[in-house]
Design a protein around this motif. Structure first.
Motif, mmCIF file in Angstrom:
data_model
loop_
_atom_site.group_PDB
_atom_site.id
_atom_site.type_symbol
_atom_site.label_atom_id
_atom_site.label_comp_id
_atom_site.label_asym_id
_atom_site.label_seq_id
_atom_site.Cartn_x
_atom_site.Cartn_y
_atom_site.Cartn_z
ATOM 1 N N LYS A 209 153.129 65.107 75.058
ATOM 2 C CA LYS A 209 154.274 64.702 74.226
ATOM 3 C C LYS A 209 155.562 65.342 74.736
ATOM 4 O O LYS A 209 156.448 65.722 73.974
ATOM 5 C CB LYS A 209 154.015 65.087 72.766
ATOM 6 C CG LYS A 209 152.809 64.366 72.167
ATOM 7 C CD LYS A 209 152.559 64.774 70.731
ATOM 8 C CE LYS A 209 151.349 64.029 70.156
ATOM 9 N NZ LYS A 209 151.057 64.419 68.751
ATOM 10 N N ILE A 210 155.597 65.480 76.038
ATOM 11 C CA ILE A 210 156.758 66.103 76.682
ATOM 12 C C ILE A 210 157.888 65.070 76.821
ATOM 13 O O ILE A 210 157.656 63.941 77.260
ATOM 14 C CB ILE A 210 156.354 66.642 78.075
ATOM 15 C CG1 ILE A 210 155.251 67.701 77.931
ATOM 16 C CG2 ILE A 210 157.554 67.225 78.810
ATOM 17 C CD1 ILE A 210 154.642 68.141 79.252
ATOM 18 N N THR A 211 159.100 65.474 76.442
ATOM 19 C CA THR A 211 160.268 64.593 76.565
ATOM 20 C C THR A 211 161.011 64.919 77.859
ATOM 21 O O THR A 211 160.572 65.740 78.669
ATOM 22 C CB THR A 211 161.218 64.772 75.375
ATOM 23 O OG1 THR A 211 161.826 66.068 75.459
ATOM 24 C CG2 THR A 211 160.473 64.643 74.051
ATOM 25 N N GLY A 212 162.163 64.303 78.038
ATOM 26 C CA GLY A 212 162.980 64.573 79.220
ATOM 27 C C GLY A 212 163.384 66.032 79.326
ATOM 28 O O GLY A 212 163.538 66.571 80.425
ATOM 29 N N VAL A 213 163.553 66.699 78.178
ATOM 30 C CA VAL A 213 163.943 68.123 78.178
ATOM 31 C C VAL A 213 162.873 68.967 78.839
ATOM 32 O O VAL A 213 163.136 69.799 79.719
ATOM 33 C CB VAL A 213 164.199 68.609 76.729
ATOM 34 C CG1 VAL A 213 164.496 70.112 76.719
ATOM 35 C CG2 VAL A 213 165.347 67.834 76.107
ATOM 36 N N GLY A 214 161.618 68.775 78.403
ATOM 37 C CA GLY A 214 160.515 69.541 78.981
ATOM 38 C C GLY A 214 160.302 69.209 80.446
ATOM 39 O O GLY A 214 159.996 70.094 81.264
ATOM 40 N N ALA A 215 160.495 67.941 80.784
ATOM 41 C CA ALA A 215 160.327 67.521 82.173
ATOM 42 C C ALA A 215 161.347 68.205 83.080
ATOM 43 O O ALA A 215 161.035 68.597 84.214
ATOM 44 C CB ALA A 215 160.450 66.002 82.267
ATOM 45 N N GLN A 216 162.570 68.340 82.588
ATOM 46 C CA GLN A 216 163.604 69.004 83.381
ATOM 47 C C GLN A 216 163.297 70.485 83.570
ATOM 48 O O GLN A 216 163.563 71.052 84.634
ATOM 49 C CB GLN A 216 164.965 68.810 82.711
ATOM 50 C CG GLN A 216 165.481 67.376 82.813
ATOM 51 C CD GLN A 216 166.764 67.160 82.039
ATOM 52 O OE1 GLN A 216 167.165 67.987 81.220
ATOM 53 N NE2 GLN A 216 167.417 66.022 82.275
ATOM 54 N N LYS A 217 162.722 71.117 82.549
ATOM 55 C CA LYS A 217 162.336 72.528 82.660
ATOM 56 C C LYS A 217 161.294 72.706 83.762
ATOM 57 O O LYS A 217 161.378 73.630 84.577
ATOM 58 C CB LYS A 217 161.763 73.022 81.333
ATOM 59 C CG LYS A 217 162.748 73.061 80.187
ATOM 60 C CD LYS A 217 163.635 74.288 80.258
ATOM 61 C CE LYS A 217 164.507 74.409 78.997
ATOM 62 N NZ LYS A 217 165.440 75.561 79.107
ATOM 63 N N LEU A 218 160.295 71.806 83.778
ATOM 64 C CA LEU A 218 159.243 71.886 84.790
ATOM 65 C C LEU A 218 159.804 71.623 86.185
ATOM 66 O O LEU A 218 159.422 72.288 87.163
ATOM 67 C CB LEU A 218 158.127 70.882 84.470
ATOM 68 C CG LEU A 218 157.226 71.236 83.280
ATOM 69 C CD1 LEU A 218 156.377 70.035 82.871
ATOM 70 C CD2 LEU A 218 156.314 72.416 83.636
ATOM 71 N N THR A 219 160.739 70.676 86.287
ATOM 72 C CA THR A 219 161.334 70.356 87.582
ATOM 73 C C THR A 219 162.148 71.534 88.115
ATOM 74 O O THR A 219 162.097 71.862 89.314
ATOM 75 C CB THR A 219 162.233 69.116 87.459
ATOM 76 O OG1 THR A 219 161.461 68.032 86.938
ATOM 77 C CG2 THR A 219 162.807 68.721 88.815
ATOM 78 N N ALA A 220 162.887 72.163 87.220
ATOM 79 C CA ALA A 220 163.682 73.321 87.631
ATOM 80 C C ALA A 220 162.787 74.446 88.131
ATOM 81 O O ALA A 220 163.090 75.123 89.123
ATOM 82 C CB ALA A 220 164.530 73.799 86.447
ATOM 83 N N SER A 221 161.657 74.653 87.460
ATOM 84 C CA SER A 221 160.722 75.698 87.876
ATOM 85 C C SER A 221 160.083 75.359 89.215
ATOM 86 O O SER A 221 159.788 76.240 90.026
ATOM 87 C CB SER A 221 159.640 75.880 86.808
ATOM 88 O OG SER A 221 158.702 76.845 87.201
ATOM 89 N N LEU A 222 159.921 74.062 89.466
ATOM 90 C CA LEU A 222 159.259 73.613 90.695
ATOM 91 C C LEU A 222 160.050 74.031 91.937
ATOM 92 O O LEU A 222 159.471 74.265 92.999
ATOM 93 C CB LEU A 222 159.097 72.088 90.644
ATOM 94 C CG LEU A 222 158.117 71.450 91.636
ATOM 95 C CD1 LEU A 222 156.715 72.011 91.449
ATOM 96 C CD2 LEU A 222 158.084 69.925 91.429
ATOM 97 N N ARG A 223 161.367 74.119 91.794
ATOM 98 C CA ARG A 223 162.197 74.534 92.927
ATOM 99 C C ARG A 223 161.864 75.951 93.395
ATOM 100 O O ARG A 223 162.085 76.297 94.552
ATOM 101 C CB ARG A 223 163.677 74.464 92.535
ATOM 102 C CG ARG A 223 164.165 73.059 92.225
ATOM 103 C CD ARG A 223 165.622 73.064 91.809
ATOM 104 N NE ARG A 223 166.005 71.793 91.194
ATOM 105 C CZ ARG A 223 166.826 71.704 90.158
ATOM 106 N NH1 ARG A 223 167.343 72.786 89.616
ATOM 107 N NH2 ARG A 223 167.140 70.521 89.673
ATOM 108 N N LYS A 224 161.329 76.754 92.468
ATOM 109 C CA LYS A 224 160.972 78.139 92.815
ATOM 110 C C LYS A 224 159.527 78.253 93.305
ATOM 111 O O LYS A 224 159.029 79.352 93.524
ATOM 112 C CB LYS A 224 161.141 79.040 91.579
ATOM 113 C CG LYS A 224 162.508 78.953 90.929
ATOM 114 C CD LYS A 224 162.509 79.730 89.613
ATOM 115 C CE LYS A 224 163.798 79.502 88.833
ATOM 116 N NZ LYS A 224 163.754 80.163 87.504
ATOM 117 N N CYS A 225 158.852 77.096 93.435
ATOM 118 C CA CYS A 225 157.411 77.114 93.749
ATOM 119 C C CYS A 225 157.119 76.264 94.991
ATOM 120 O O CYS A 225 156.600 75.143 94.883
ATOM 121 C CB CYS A 225 156.616 76.576 92.563
ATOM 122 S SG CYS A 225 156.926 77.406 91.006
#
Length: 751
Positions: free
Chosen positions: A705-721
């Motif tokens: 039930k992730i919205t665009g907000v949660g998706a952006q958080k995960l994407t931002a974290s992905l840059r560090k991974c």
């Protein structure tokens, strides 16, 4: 003998959907929901006050009521065939029709039902009163068109005979037979008070194959009878195969009482009787009213020597005298006589013999309903010079020699390593009956190294034959005995073979074997069996599976100490525990959380687990409580590479607990949280953990039930991974444009 007959037999129940096995008493048969085949003293128990829910219990022998030319009404069947009230028949029958729930109908020996594979629907307008064939009556009872609400108890060997007729049953019960200790008790009681009682048990136990057949109460009594006869004659040994046992039995029945004048008559009568046995077998029958070959002399011969038993057909209410028929006294006797016919009959040529053996590579129906005929036929083919066999026949030996050569040629051409497990086991029985060293070696050398009998019912005679042939081979074997219902002695015998390098078996059976060996201080076999046992991969489908796994862990220290003391090793581990790498959990929603909490308690005992899979089709539903409990043991799961928590009703609460502990999984490469109920808060916590999970390569959070907000958080974290190769996070409530934009920012995101 009577006290042994009253012995409470152990029954095993097991569901067709793979639910748990459990032992039960006869009094529990109609109480426990669950499920295998049944033949017990139900009627005796009912007459002694058990099963009080039934006011009427009717028992029918299927082979006696299944003659195709006979027709019955329900009233005929109940009140004329089984019991004949002297008065009040009409009132009793009306009461039965009005109170079907108080009626138990037992159809015994379902495999004796004539042509049971072609079942007509009940077409009678008034099935309770109109005349029908027994198949139509049974069809009406099963379809609940007749006596709707009554209880049907159907017995058969094997259980597959029932499933061809009845697609759905409420419960299936299977009799497991006598244990070795119960066999000894029965034999001791049988010979109690006789002068040779001490020698009888010793004699039977020395013949291991016959002793294994004594797991069946009927066969146990038969072997005792034969042993009694042999001891009375002063002999000191029993026949070594089933064929020679029945050959001796027939010979003992008719030879001692015959003079030279009657010898020829008996041979001719026996040949005719064997023909009848085969003729009826082809029609799926054991009983008959009359037969073209059934002369008065043959009938008297069969009744005199116990091959036939008489019985009465039910009278129709408005008809005259009783009608009588004959039935073979025992199904195995009919099988033996059927095989004898194939040997003696001149019209059956040697080239046509192989079609009766039925060893195709694929699962096909046997040629004949008499499924023991191939074993007896193989045995008889190698007894043509036996004096007992010659005394039963005046036929030319040359014909038998031709049939033996045909059999040998057939076996040589057979692709033994392509046979399905059922056919392979049947072949092994046939070869064992020949006692031909050449054939035994031939088959043993052509067995494939990986032998699976998973899901088959392995009886003690099956195990004995399998052991005997495996011993001959110079190969090493891996055996799969899971869900084979093998008894402890059988498992011990197979595991103890030096050329059995590894085995799989039901964990509960294996643990019981190890406990037994530990108690008996047989540390050598205990150590060998623990080293051979393969647990990986393990799939837990019931609470019993979890309990068995717990039992294995609990006895680990005790077993380690025992083996260390016996072997002098300074350290020892159970390889099955040490080497378990994949564990699947599939208990479903009812017991999912309860079972998982118990599993989590012992996870640390398995140091090599690499794959923990909780994604089951039925959904385990461990929820946040299960996720929290699992997260607490993450520090101990150093080898875990794949964690699948898909479809488990985990919310943000559980995701937060998991995220906090996930960095402890230092080997984790794939994490799946597919189809849970994780929202943006849970996604944010997972995003915080990702940079710390340096071994992670794939994260799947689809269908949450992730919205665009949660998706952006995960994407931002992905840059560090930079270590993460794929993030799968398509969710129905994330606008497609947002997901497409995020994928453009980072190609590792899958939509």
């Amino acid at each position: 003998k009577n006290s042994v007959k009253a012995m409470e037999k152990e029954l095993v129940t097991c569901s067709l959907q793979g639910k748990e096995n459990a032992a039960l008493k006869r009094s529990q048969i109609f109480q426990i929901p669950g499920s295998k085949d049944l033949e017990t003293k139900v009627i005796v128990d009912w007459s002694n006050g058990e099963f009080s829910q039934f006011e009427f219990v009717f028992w029918f022998d299927c082979k006696q009521i299944s003659l195709p030319e006979k027709q019955y009404s329900l009233k005929d069947l109940l009140l004329d065939f089984f019991v004949k009230p002297q008065e009040g028949s009409k009132e009793i029958f009306e009461y039965i029709l009005q109170n079907p729930a108080k009626v138990l109908l037992v159809f015994d020996g379902f495999e004796g039902l004539h042509d049971h594979e072609n079942v007509p629907r009940c077409s009678a307008r008034q099935p309770e009163k109109d005349l029908c064939s027994i198949k139509e009556l049974l069809s009406g009872l099963i379809q609940k068109k007749i006596l709707n609400g009554c209880t049907l108890l159907i017995t058969a060997r094997p259980k597959d005979k029932v499933y061809q007729y009845v697609s759905k049953v409420d419960k299936t019960i299977e009799i497991v037979g006598f244990s070795p200790q119960q066999r000894e008790l029965y034999i001791t009681k049988y010979f109690e008070g006789l002068p040779y009682s001490d020698n009888a048990l010793k004699l039977i136990k020395e013949c291991e194959y016959l002793f294994s057949h004594c797991y069946s109460p009927v066969m146990c009594r038969f072997v005792c009878f034969l042993c009694e006869t042999i001891l009375e004659m002063g002999d000191k040994s029993l026949p070594s195969t089933l064929t020679t046992v029945f050959l001796k039995f027939v010979q003992q029945k008719i030879i001692p009482m015959q003079m030279d004048v009657t010898a020829m008559q008996n041979q001719e009568s026996l040949a005719v009787l064997a023909h009848i046995a085969w003729y009826l077998g082809e029609k799926h029958q054991s009983a008959m009213k009359s037969h073209p070959l059934h002369s008065k002399e043959v009938k008297e011969f069969a009744l005199k020597y116990g091959f036939f038993l008489p019985f009465a057909f039910p009278r129709h209410s408005d008809s005259g005298e009783d009608e009588f028929g004959s039935t073979f006294s025992d199904f195995v006797i009919q099988n033996f006589l059927g095989a004898l016919h194939l040997m003696l009959a001149e019209e059956i040529k040697d080239k046509s013999l192989t079609k009766y053996l039925s060893f195709p590579s694929k699962k096909k129906k046997p040629y004949n309903w008499l499924d023991l005929v191939p074993r007896f036929l193989a045995g008889l083919l190698f007894l043509q010079d036996d004096p007992y066999f010659c005394s039963l026949s005046n036929k030319d030996v040359k014909q038998s020699t031709k049939k033996q050569k045909t059999f040998l040629k057939y076996i040589r051409k057979l692709q033994i390593n392509e046979l399905c497990p059922e056919r392979l086991l049947e072949l092994l029985h046939c070869i064992y009956e020949t006692q031909s060293n050449y054939l035994l070696q031939h088959v043993a050398l052509r067995l494939k190294p990986d032998l699976s009998f998973q899901g088959m019912f392995l009886t003690p005679p099956d195990v004995h034959v399998l052991c005997s042939i495996l011993k001959i081979s110079r190969k090493e074997f891996s055996l799969d005995l899971q869900n084979s219902s093998i008894d402890m002695q059988g498992l011990k015998d197979l595991v103890g073979l030096k050329n059995v390098a590894s085995f799989r078996a039901s964990l509960g059976d294996t643990v019981r074997l190890w406990k037994s060996l530990e108690q008996a201080k047989d540390y050598e076999l205990l150590k060998a069996s623990t080293e051979k046992f393969v647990l990986d991969p393990f799939k837990a489908k019931t609470m019993k599976d979890i309990s068995d796994l717990s039992d294995l862990v609990e006895m680990k220290e005790k077993m380690i100490n025992s083996v260390q003391d016996a072997s002098g090793c300074s350290s020892y581990e159970i390889p099955a525990i040490k080497n378990l790498r994949k564990l699947e959990f599939a208990l479903g929603p009812v017991c999912g959380l309860q079972g998982f909490l118990k599993l989590v308690e012992i996870l640390a005992a398995f140091p090599s687990i690499q794959h923990l899979d909780l994604d089951a089709l039925s959904e385990n539903g461990i929820g946040d409580e299960g996720a929290k409990s699992l997260s607490e043991v993450f520090p101990t799961l150093k080898s875990l590479e794949i964690l699948n928590l898909s479809q488990n009703k985990i919310t943000d609460v559980g995701a937060e607990k998991l995220a906090t502990a996930l960095p402890f999984l230092t080997s984790l490469k794939t994490l799946s949280l597919y189809n849970n109920s994780i929202c943006d808060f849970g996604a944010e916590n997972l995003a915080k953990a990702l940079p710390l999970m340096t071994s992670l390569r794939v994260l799947d959070v689809q269908y949450n039930k992730i919205t665009g907000v949660g998706a952006q958080k995960l994407t931002a974290s992905l840059r560090k991974c930079p270590h993460i190769k794929n993030l799968v996070m398509w969710n129905p409530i994330i606008p497609y444009g947002v997901l497409e934009h995020l994928q453009q920012l980072d190609s590792r995101i899958s939509v």
